[in-house]
Design a protein around this motif. Structure first.
Motif, PDB file in Angstrom:
ATOM      1  N   ALA A 344      44.570  62.780  41.046  1.00  0.00           N
ATOM      2  CA  ALA A 344      46.029  62.815  40.981  1.00  0.00           C
ATOM      3  C   ALA A 344      46.658  62.155  42.196  1.00  0.00           C
ATOM      4  N   GLY A 345      46.005  62.235  43.362  1.00  0.00           N
ATOM      5  CA  GLY A 345      46.579  61.705  44.590  1.00  0.00           C
ATOM      6  C   GLY A 345      46.654  60.196  44.644  1.00  0.00           C
ATOM      7  N   ASN A 346      45.805  59.488  43.872  1.00  0.00           N
ATOM      8  CA  ASN A 346      45.871  58.025  43.876  1.00  0.00           C
ATOM      9  C   ASN A 346      45.857  57.458  42.461  1.00  0.00           C
ATOM     10  N   ARG A 347      46.369  58.244  41.515  1.00  0.00           N
ATOM     11  CA  ARG A 347      46.362  57.826  40.109  1.00  0.00           C
ATOM     12  C   ARG A 347      47.188  56.567  39.887  1.00  0.00           C
ATOM     13  N   SER A 348      48.368  56.486  40.484  1.00  0.00           N
ATOM     14  CA  SER A 348      49.214  55.315  40.265  1.00  0.00           C
ATOM     15  C   SER A 348      48.597  54.055  40.843  1.00  0.00           C
ATOM     16  N   VAL A 349      47.969  54.161  42.015  1.00  0.00           N
ATOM     17  CA  VAL A 349      47.292  53.009  42.606  1.00  0.00           C
ATOM     18  C   VAL A 349      46.134  52.572  41.712  1.00  0.00           C
ATOM     19  N   ALA A 350      45.404  53.534  41.146  1.00  0.00           N
ATOM     20  CA  ALA A 350      44.306  53.198  40.237  1.00  0.00           C
ATOM     21  C   ALA A 350      44.826  52.508  38.980  1.00  0.00           C
ATOM     22  N   MET A 351      45.931  53.015  38.425  1.00  0.00           N
ATOM     23  CA  MET A 351      46.529  52.391  37.249  1.00  0.00           C
ATOM     24  C   MET A 351      46.978  50.970  37.559  1.00  0.00           C
ATOM     25  N   ALA A 352      47.587  50.790  38.739  1.00  0.00           N
ATOM     26  CA  ALA A 352      48.064  49.458  39.119  1.00  0.00           C
ATOM     27  C   ALA A 352      46.917  48.489  39.340  1.00  0.00           C
ATOM     28  N   SER A 353      45.816  48.973  39.922  1.00  0.00           N
ATOM     29  CA  SER A 353      44.664  48.103  40.198  1.00  0.00           C
ATOM     30  C   SER A 353      44.006  47.647  38.907  1.00  0.00           C
ATOM     31  N   THR A 354      43.665  48.585  38.044  1.00  0.00           N
ATOM     32  CA  THR A 354      43.006  48.208  36.787  1.00  0.00           C
ATOM     33  C   THR A 354      43.959  47.490  35.850  1.00  0.00           C
ATOM     34  N   GLY A 355      45.253  47.728  36.016  1.00  0.00           N
ATOM     35  CA  GLY A 355      46.249  47.089  35.154  1.00  0.00           C
ATOM     36  C   GLY A 355      46.718  45.734  35.634  1.00  0.00           C
ATOM     37  N   LEU A 356      46.045  45.130  36.609  1.00  0.00           N
ATOM     38  CA  LEU A 356      46.452  43.816  37.106  1.00  0.00           C
ATOM     39  C   LEU A 356      46.441  42.746  36.007  1.00  0.00           C
ATOM     40  N   GLY A 357      45.653  42.979  34.960  1.00  0.00           N
ATOM     41  CA  GLY A 357      45.657  42.038  33.847  1.00  0.00           C
ATOM     42  C   GLY A 357      47.017  41.903  33.199  1.00  0.00           C
ATOM     43  N   TRP A 358      47.811  42.990  33.250  1.00  0.00           N
ATOM     44  CA  TRP A 358      49.154  42.942  32.691  1.00  0.00           C
ATOM     45  C   TRP A 358      50.080  42.065  33.522  1.00  0.00           C
ATOM     46  N   VAL A 359      49.722  41.801  34.767  1.00  0.00           N
ATOM     47  CA  VAL A 359      50.478  40.867  35.601  1.00  0.00           C
ATOM     48  C   VAL A 359      49.982  39.442  35.398  1.00  0.00           C
ATOM     49  N   LEU A 360      48.670  39.268  35.374  1.00  0.00           N
ATOM     50  CA  LEU A 360      48.086  37.938  35.278  1.00  0.00           C
ATOM     51  C   LEU A 360      48.290  37.310  33.905  1.00  0.00           C
ATOM     52  N   CYS A 361      48.222  38.110  32.854  1.00  0.00           N
ATOM     53  CA  CYS A 361      48.309  37.563  31.500  1.00  0.00           C
ATOM     54  C   CYS A 361      49.670  36.925  31.196  1.00  0.00           C
ATOM     55  N   PRO A 362      50.803  37.590  31.459  1.00  0.00           N
ATOM     56  CA  PRO A 362      52.091  36.940  31.185  1.00  0.00           C
ATOM     57  C   PRO A 362      52.325  35.677  32.004  1.00  0.00           C
ATOM     58  N   PHE A 363      51.661  35.576  33.148  1.00  0.00           N
ATOM     59  CA  PHE A 363      51.828  34.396  33.987  1.00  0.00           C
ATOM     60  C   PHE A 363      50.992  33.217  33.504  1.00  0.00           C
ATOM     61  N   THR A 364      49.825  33.480  32.958  1.00  0.00           N
ATOM     62  CA  THR A 364      48.894  32.399  32.618  1.00  0.00           C
ATOM     63  C   THR A 364      48.850  32.047  31.131  1.00  0.00           C
ATOM     64  N   SER A 365      48.714  33.044  30.266  1.00  0.00           N
ATOM     65  CA  SER A 365      48.447  32.740  28.857  1.00  0.00           C
ATOM     66  C   SER A 365      49.591  32.003  28.152  1.00  0.00           C
ATOM     67  N   PRO A 366      50.893  32.336  28.368  1.00  0.00           N
ATOM     68  CA  PRO A 366      51.930  31.563  27.670  1.00  0.00           C
ATOM     69  C   PRO A 366      51.942  30.089  28.054  1.00  0.00           C
ATOM     70  N   VAL A 367      51.717  29.800  29.335  1.00  0.00           N
ATOM     71  CA  VAL A 367      51.725  28.416  29.795  1.00  0.00           C
ATOM     72  C   VAL A 367      50.558  27.642  29.186  1.00  0.00           C
ATOM     73  N   ILE A 368      49.372  28.267  29.156  1.00  0.00           N
ATOM     74  CA  ILE A 368      48.188  27.589  28.611  1.00  0.00           C
ATOM     75  C   ILE A 368      48.367  27.318  27.120  1.00  0.00           C
ATOM     76  N   VAL A 369      48.781  28.338  26.364  1.00  0.00           N
ATOM     77  CA  VAL A 369      48.947  28.167  24.917  1.00  0.00           C
ATOM     78  C   VAL A 369      50.077  27.186  24.616  1.00  0.00           C
ATOM     79  N   ALA A 370      51.181  27.272  25.372  1.00  0.00           N
ATOM     80  CA  ALA A 370      52.302  26.351  25.155  1.00  0.00           C
ATOM     81  C   ALA A 370      51.911  24.912  25.478  1.00  0.00           C
ATOM     82  N   TRP A 371      51.110  24.739  26.532  1.00  0.00           N
ATOM     83  CA  TRP A 371      50.642  23.390  26.886  1.00  0.00           C
ATOM     84  C   TRP A 371      49.778  22.812  25.762  1.00  0.00           C
ATOM     85  N   LEU A 372      48.903  23.634  25.200  1.00  0.00           N
ATOM     86  CA  LEU A 372      48.087  23.185  24.074  1.00  0.00           C
ATOM     87  C   LEU A 372      48.948  22.884  22.853  1.00  0.00           C
ATOM     88  N   ALA A 373      49.955  23.731  22.608  1.00  0.00           N
ATOM     89  CA  ALA A 373      50.830  23.537  21.450  1.00  0.00           C
ATOM     90  C   ALA A 373      51.674  22.275  21.596  1.00  0.00           C
TER      91      ALA A 373
END
Length: 407
Positions: A344-373
């Motif tokens: 409980a003492g570091n739950r939010s930090v753990a969620m943020a660390s493992t959830g970094l994909g939610w930051v990286l994906c919106p930054f990378t995947s739309p640009v890559i797919v749009a470039w291909l399209a």
């Protein structure tokens, strides 16, 4: 298999149930209602922002850039917000998230160029990044059921709210236009602010820690190989939301469908995850993570590839439903991983660390797919994306062997 892990500093591997106050009914209702309505707002944004940008004459690449570049702002805010949540509590961070969503809606009312649209989208991304960390952390600490089941209930509530929000966004845009739609969005966010005053209290955070000390917990988590497995899972979990917010509305507009039909088709992404959360949340455990990973990523791959091979909106919507279900499975998996690997003492930090994909994906995947399209068309873009994901699913045994510690 059972993971034997050295806990991070300040971490208690389990939460003491006796330290969690019993939640009054009104607090739980306020918790789920505010999460539901916040997802209404985010669902409306997913349809309204790209379509409004297209109505202003933006190109496909510029629309995708608007979505992906604004996600850059999430990185620093995500780390700071999770540290603040572990210092001052998830309730306060959720209250701030609802305020940010209301401000984003107010900015959209005045937005007529790229800069203001970018600002509004960035504010919404600030809200989104910290909302997910805090709401999932808070739900994982509620008493009365397993972590998977609690997170499954929240997931169903979130996806139901998004489902209604996306439909509402398309309908409002078609019937009323964009300005009144942004006004409705802002009003719903204000209701969230009021509901946040009654959010439930959970186990108190440890005293005497500075924000810097808590923030260093990110470094401790990121030193473990298994945390990168969680990041990979959360990246896959973010794909359905990212693509339906950026690429799919533009794809359907390219096929000459109207706003209300686009909103309905995109909203199907949130339909199947409602059932996934309610019916299968308790089955999501780290003991089954290798099989769950392979199944979820394969589902993402097949649904993306088939949706690019058809011009039929109903079949494409069915693919988006499968896309949403696959993403929901991955979303629950990374949350369960973060909950089981932290206290409980570091739950939010753990969620943020493992959830970094939610930051990286919106930054990378739309640009890559749009470039291909842009260069090769939507069909090629979807087929290439799906083929890559199939390779990722096929290597599930390898990724887990490399990233998980020995039994």
């Amino acid at each position: 298999h059972k993971l034997t892990l050295r806990p991070c500093r300040y971490s208690q591997r389990t939460t003491n149930p006796s330290m969690i106050p019993q939640q009054p009914t009104i607090a739980l209702r306020a918790f789920y209602a505010s999460a539901f309505l916040w997802n209404n707002c985010m669902g409306m944004l997913q349809v309204l922002v790209p379509l409004y940008a297209l109505s202003l004459g933006f190109s496909i690449l510029k629309v995708s850039g608007l979505i992906s570049l604004s996600a850059l702002a999430e990185v620093a805010v995500r780390f700071l917000g999770s540290a603040l949540a572990d210092r001052f509590g998830e309730r306060r961070i959720l209250q701030a998230c609802y305020v940010l969503m209301a401000v984003s809606g107010a900015v959209l009312l005045a937005a007529e160029d790229f800069l203001l649209l970018f600002l509004a989208q960035a504010l919404a991304n600030f809200s989104r990044s910290n909302f997910w960390i805090s709401v999932q952390s808070l739900a994982s600490q509620l008493p009365g059921a397993s972590v998977g089941k609690q997170l499954g209930r929240l997931s169903s509530c979130n996806y139901a709210g998004n489902l209604i929000g996306v439909n509402l966004g398309g309908i409002l845009a078609a019937l009323l236009g964009y300005r009144p739609s942004f006004l409705v969005l802002t009003g719903v966010a204000v209701i969230c602010i009021l509901l946040a005053l009654a959010l439930p209290h959970v186990e108190a955070k440890p005293k005497g820690r500075t924000i810097w000390e808590i923030t260093r917990g990110f470094g401790e988590f990121l030193r473990y190989r298994w945390i990168w497995l969680g990041i990979l899972v959360s990246y896959a979990a973010a794909l359905p939301a990212t693509l339906t917010q950026s690429i799919y509305p533009v794809y359907f507009a390219h096929l000459q469908y109207g706003e209300q039909w686009i909103g309905a088709a995109v909203s199907v992404r949130s339909l199947t995850p409602v059932l996934i959360g309610l019916l299968f949340g308790a089955l999501i455990t780290t003991g089954r993570q290798r099989e769950i990973f392979a199944l979820g990523v394969a589902g993402l791959a097949i649904s993306i590839m088939v949706s690019g091979l058809t011009n039929n909106l109903i079949l494409a919507a069915a693919c988006i439903a499968v896309l949403g279900a696959s993403g929901a499975v991955m979303d629950l998996l990374y949350q369960v991983q973060a909950s089981e690997w932290s206290g409980a003492g570091n739950r939010s930090v753990a969620m943020a660390s493992t959830g970094l994909g939610w930051v990286l994906c919106p930054f990378t995947s739309p640009v890559i797919v749009a470039w291909l399209a842009e260069g090769h068309g939507f069909r090629v873009a979807f087929l290439v994306t799906g083929a890559f994901l199939l390779l990722l699913a096929a290597g599930s045994r390898l990724w887990h062997r490399l990233l998980l510690p020995a039994e």
